[in-house]
Design an enzyme around this catalytic site. Structure first.
Site, short mmCIF file in Angstrom:
data_model
loop_
_atom_site.label_atom_id
_atom_site.label_comp_id
_atom_site.label_asym_id
_atom_site.label_seq_id
_atom_site.Cartn_x
_atom_site.Cartn_y
_atom_site.Cartn_z
N GLN A 1 -4.37 -4.17 7.26
CA GLN A 1 -5.34 -5.07 6.63
C GLN A 1 -5.35 -6.44 7.30
O GLN A 1 -6.19 -7.28 6.98
CB GLN A 1 -4.96 -5.20 5.14
CG GLN A 1 -6.11 -5.43 4.21
CD GLN A 1 -7.19 -4.36 4.31
OE1 GLN A 1 -8.27 -4.61 4.82
NE2 GLN A 1 -6.90 -3.16 3.84
N CYS B 1 -4.67 2.43 -3.76
CA CYS B 1 -3.40 2.97 -3.20
C CYS B 1 -2.26 2.00 -3.43
O CYS B 1 -1.37 1.85 -2.57
CB CYS B 1 -3.54 3.28 -1.71
SG CYS B 1 -4.74 4.56 -1.37
N HIS C 1 0.87 -1.18 0.00
CA HIS C 1 0.00 0.00 0.00
C HIS C 1 0.91 1.24 0.00
O HIS C 1 2.01 1.20 0.57
CB HIS C 1 -0.84 -0.04 1.28
CG HIS C 1 -1.91 1.00 1.36
ND1 HIS C 1 -1.65 2.32 1.69
CD2 HIS C 1 -3.26 0.93 1.17
CE1 HIS C 1 -2.79 2.99 1.70
NE2 HIS C 1 -3.77 2.19 1.39
C1 LIG Z 1 -2.64 -2.48 3.63
C2 LIG Z 1 -2.96 -1.08 4.06
N1 LIG Z 1 -2.01 -0.31 4.59
C3 LIG Z 1 -2.25 0.93 5.00
C4 LIG Z 1 -3.48 1.49 4.85
C5 LIG Z 1 -3.69 2.88 5.30
O1 LIG Z 1 -4.60 2.93 6.34
P1 LIG Z 1 -5.05 4.32 6.92
O2 LIG Z 1 -5.59 5.09 5.76
O3 LIG Z 1 -6.07 4.00 7.94
O4 LIG Z 1 -3.82 4.95 7.49
C6 LIG Z 1 -4.50 0.76 4.27
C7 LIG Z 1 -5.82 1.36 4.02
O5 LIG Z 1 -6.49 1.07 3.07
C8 LIG Z 1 -4.24 -0.57 3.87
O6 LIG Z 1 -5.18 -1.33 3.32
#
Ligand SMILES: Cc1ncc(COP(=O)(O)O)c(C=O)c1O
Length: 413
Positions: free
Chosen positions: A209, A371, A128
């Protein structure tokens, strides 16, 4: 995965979630976008309301009863996160706004002082952006080499490539997700931790996740830092946490500066407070942390083995149903190697059009790059559709997804 986990009753749990009491576009809501954010159970909402109505005050500040009550609730939630992660100490748990902020904290506060030319910062092609961009940035700024573990054709990490990567320099950081938000792949974090530590590197885990869906044990994983977000696990938005090994956190400078994180401030210099306060500048997300604690209670009562099993069954069912449609392509590993996430595309139809048609049917799915632009490039697509499941997901919602896809095909085929 434990085969013996008591079965989860999604239909009964669904009644805990007020959001499902309404209709969307005249249809009952089929919410298949829990990977982006989860819906909220009444138990968590009530806990936050009760806290605001009876115990709200700022934490660690006042000597009066309300502030002490708020502090006890806030610190109680820290202990719940500690227990959730099997962290050795509560002071190793730092509340943040979300997983992204936790990962930035590590990249900035550990990365800047510890990285330089000749070092390698290693992420994965599955990452991500939250666990990719901060490391790419810190690597560029410090002169370190930025590298990524490639994916194989099944959407799993190609660990055989590690030897080649190592030739680029001294690996100092391995940053990986435990579960991919785009493909559902479960990564071999324990193996990567052992590999990283053999080389004197740290292992940073993005558990955003994973934490909502399976047991996450920082000691069993063997990681050094791990970040998560409450909003993906039945908690409120605006709060998350990063866990770090105390001996590393102790050596790090703060990430944010201001109130609460200091020991002493004079004109000449400022010294830092103890863990975890050194990393919690300003007023914390107090009620949100209390809600996070209530969400952990809710999920723990269901049982993470049961949650994992339920989502595994749904992923298997969804892959089977989508497999009946020759004009749908799915991405990622087989059901037994993934969490409750299924990415797919409908031949010749842009994912946004698919999602829009499904919305008319009351079916909410995600369409986009999730993302994960480097991953999309690897898959050779600009975007995918993604259906993701949680404790309240029932099979009928997947059937409605498939019925909706037939309508998409009719409209665009
Ligand atoms: C694997 C992963 N990492 C990080 C994030 C980021 O999470 P947040 O937006 O709550 O910081 C997400 C959100 O979709 C995610 O799916």
């Amino acid at each position: 995965m434990a085969v013996t986990a008591p079965k989860l009753d999604a239909r009964r749990l669904r009644a805990d979630f007020p959001i499902f009491e309404q209709e969307i576009n005249g249809k009952s809501l089929a919410y298949l976008d829990s990977a982006v954010t989860s819906q909220k159970p009444r138990q968590m909402l009530d806990a936050m309301t009760r806290f605001y109505e009876t115990s709200y005050g700022n934490v660690h500040r006042g000597v009066y009863a309300l502030s002490e009550r708020a502090t006890a609730a806030f610190e109680g939630s820290r202990q719940k996160v500690q227990a959730l992660l099997n962290a050795p100490e509560a002071r190793e748990v730092i509340f943040t706004r979300n997983a992204t902020e936790g990962l930035n904290l590590v990249a900035y506060a550990w990365g800047f002082p510890n990285l330089g030319p000749g070092d390698v910062v290693l992420v994965t092609e599955l990452e991500h952006h939250s666990n990719y961009v901060p490391w790419q940035y810190v690597a560029r700024r410090t002169g370190a080499t930025f590298a990524a573990i490639p994916l194989d054709d099944n959407g799993e990490l190609e660990l055989a490539a590690l030897d080649g990567i190592e030739r680029d320099g001294q690996v100092k950081v391995v940053a990986t997700g435990l579960v991919s938000n785009a493909l559902g792949t479960v990564n071999p974090v324990e193996k990567l931790a052992a590999w990283a530590h053999e080389r004197g590197a740290i292992l940073v885990v993005d558990a955003a996740q994973a934490a909502p869906h399976r047991t996450v044990d920082v000691q069993a994983l063997g990681c050094d830092f791990l970040a998560l977000s409450a909003h993906k696990m039945c908690g409120p938005s605006g709060v998350g946490a990063v866990w770090g090994r105390a001996e590393l956190l102790e050596t790090m400078e703060p990430f944010n500066l201001g109130g609460h994180m200091i020991r002493r401030v004079t004109f000449e210099e400022t010294t830092w407070g103890e863990l975890p306060h050194k990393f919690e500048a300003g007023t914390s997300p107090i009620a949100e942390a209390v809600g996070f604690g209530a969400a952990i209670d809710y999920l723990t009562a269901i049982g993470f083995e049961a949650i994992e099993q339920h989502e595994h069954e749904l992923a298997e069912y969804a892959l089977g149903r989508l497999g009946e449609l020759p004009w749908v392509v799915t991405y990622g590993p087989s059901a037994d190697r993934r969490a409750g996430i299924v990415s797919f595309n409908v031949e010749g139809v842009h994912p946004h059009d698919v999602a829009q048609v499904l919305d008319f049917e009351g079916v909410a799915i995600r369409a986009g790059h999730h993302c994960c632009q480097p991953l999309m490039r690897k898959l050779g697509v600009a975007a995918t559709n993604r259906a993701s499941f949680y404790v309240y997901t029932v099979r009928e919602e997947i059937d409605r997804l498939v019925d909706g896809l037939h309508k998409v095909r009719k409209a665009f085929g």
